[in-house]
Design an enzyme around this catalytic site. Structure first.
Site, mmCIF file in Angstrom:
data_model
loop_
_atom_site.group_PDB
_atom_site.id
_atom_site.type_symbol
_atom_site.label_atom_id
_atom_site.label_comp_id
_atom_site.label_asym_id
_atom_site.label_seq_id
_atom_site.Cartn_x
_atom_site.Cartn_y
_atom_site.Cartn_z
ATOM 1 N N GLU A 162 2.665 4.738 -5.148
ATOM 2 C CA GLU A 162 1.848 5.626 -5.027
ATOM 3 C C GLU A 162 1.851 6.776 -6.019
ATOM 4 O O GLU A 162 1.162 7.118 -6.654
ATOM 5 C CB GLU A 162 1.431 6.225 -3.626
ATOM 6 N N GLY A 170 0.206 -0.662 2.857
ATOM 7 C CA GLY A 170 -1.136 -0.157 3.551
ATOM 8 C C GLY A 170 -2.308 -1.014 3.381
ATOM 9 O O GLY A 170 -3.395 -0.727 3.849
ATOM 10 N N LYS A 211 3.995 9.792 4.525
ATOM 11 C CA LYS A 211 3.008 10.004 3.273
ATOM 12 C C LYS A 211 2.584 11.525 3.705
ATOM 13 O O LYS A 211 3.049 12.222 4.305
ATOM 14 C CB LYS A 211 2.001 9.022 3.164
ATOM 15 N N SER A 215 3.288 -2.969 4.868
ATOM 16 C CA SER A 215 2.816 -3.460 5.975
ATOM 17 C C SER A 215 3.679 -3.983 7.166
ATOM 18 O O SER A 215 3.393 -4.968 7.583
ATOM 19 C CB SER A 215 1.599 -4.433 5.811
ATOM 20 N N GLU A 245 8.840 -3.150 -2.663
ATOM 21 C CA GLU A 245 7.805 -2.805 -2.083
ATOM 22 C C GLU A 245 6.686 -3.415 -2.995
ATOM 23 O O GLU A 245 6.121 -2.849 -3.903
ATOM 24 C CB GLU A 245 7.359 -1.481 -2.233
ATOM 25 N N HIS A 271 7.855 5.681 -5.717
ATOM 26 C CA HIS A 271 7.089 5.178 -4.751
ATOM 27 C C HIS A 271 5.805 4.434 -5.602
ATOM 28 O O HIS A 271 5.353 5.326 -6.667
ATOM 29 C CB HIS A 271 6.773 6.111 -3.640
ATOM 30 N N ASN A 283 7.993 6.473 6.462
ATOM 31 C CA ASN A 283 7.336 7.342 5.383
ATOM 32 C C ASN A 283 5.962 7.792 5.655
ATOM 33 O O ASN A 283 5.047 7.153 5.951
ATOM 34 C CB ASN A 283 7.138 6.556 3.929
HETATM 35 C C1 PEP Z 1 4.980 2.798 2.245
HETATM 36 O O1 PEP Z 1 4.562 3.753 2.326
HETATM 37 O O2 PEP Z 1 6.091 2.685 1.244
HETATM 38 C C2 PEP Z 1 4.546 1.326 2.939
HETATM 39 C C3 PEP Z 1 5.339 0.470 2.788
HETATM 40 O O3 PEP Z 1 3.291 1.707 3.421
HETATM 41 P P1 PEP Z 1 2.946 0.699 4.506
HETATM 42 O O4 PEP Z 1 3.846 0.251 5.813
HETATM 43 O O5 PEP Z 1 1.803 1.472 5.260
HETATM 44 O O6 PEP Z 1 2.549 -0.527 3.860
#
Ligand code: PEP
Length: 248
Positions: free
Chosen positions: A96, A172, A11, A211, A166, A94, A9
């Site tokens: 975010e 992040g 982003k 992460s 997630e 997601h 992803n």
């Molecule tokens: C994500 O964007 O869905 C995500 C898991 O980000 P990160 O791997 O940076 O934690």
């Protein structure tokens, strides 16, 4: 046996040129793999990145999809538009989008339905915040997020969908759920779906996101109910992401 799926992803990062370079490095470096690999790139770059990935085993995904089919929804991108240019996946819900842009369980369910109608595979993101985990509400939150989609789309739709667990506190932040913490929730999700439709649950790909890095991917992906990863930050580095892809 479920096939693993590793999904990047990007982003809202990078320029077109950087995206093209990243995609081209991934296509060149992936080699022969059994697992599925995909990258979710900004809407505006989907067409250009698809040219770079043409002929490679890497599929493309969008980072969101509209909750309506078409019409007066300025600024939205419909599932039909994604299907039109050959996009395979769309993230829905997601964290975010839920926390910054007001996506609710119901609007996420509506996006999921729109994707399914156009044969775009929705990747339904679910997960609890730190306060919810500390308040012992993880499973309650997962239930609410899943049940709204099951009620709106019907359980059969999950035969053409992917779920990504997630935990919001791990996205992040550099804090990864431990292998056991992630497995516990993945197992819970699969059992919840199995309660409605055991065969669909058995085949359902459930990805872990939060992460994921080259040094923790292998142990996470070795867990019985973790079928791959949704990778944010680490998917912006070609070598790191390829290492994660090869950790299955
Ligand atoms: C994500 O964007 O869905 C995500 C898991 O980000 P990160 O791997 O940076 O934690």
């Amino acid at each position: 046996m479920r096939r693993s799926l590793i999904m990047g992803n990007w982003k809202m990062n990078g320029s077109l040129q950087e995206g093209q370079q990243l995609a081209s490095a991934l296509a060149a470096g992936l080699g022969d793999v059994q697992q599925e690999v995909a990258v979710c790139v900004p809407f505006i770059y989907l067409s250009e990145i698809s040219k770079v990935l043409a002929g490679s085993a890497i599929a493309l995904g969008a980072q969101n999809v509209a909750d309506q089919a078409s019409g007066a929804y300025t600024g939205e991108i419909s599932a039909a538009m994604l299907a039109d240019i050959g996009i395979k996946y769309a993230l829905v819900g997601h964290s975010e989008r839920r926390s910054y842009y007001g996506d609710t369980d119901q609007s996420v369910a509506n996006r999921f339905v729109q994707a399914i109608k156009q044969n775009v595979i929705p990747v339904l993101c679910v997960g609890e915040t730190l306060a919810e985990r500390e308040g012992n509400k993880t499973f309650q939150v997962i239930d609410e997020q899943l049940d709204t989609v099951i009620a709106t789309a019907g359980i059969e739709a999950f035969s053409k969908a992917v779920i990504a667990y997630e935990p919001v506190w791990a996205i992040g932040t550099g804090k990864t759920a431990s292998d056991e913490q992630a497995q516990e929730v993945h197992h819970y999700i699969r059992q919840r779906i199995a309660g409605v439709h055991p065969e669909i649950a058995e085949k359902l790909q459930i990805l872990y996101g939060g992460s994921v890095k080259p040094d923790n991917a292998k142990a996470l992906f070795a867990m019985p109910d973790i079928d791959g990863g949704l990778v944010g930050g680490a998917s912006l580095d070609a070598n790191g992401f390829l290492q994660i892809c090869h950790s299955v």
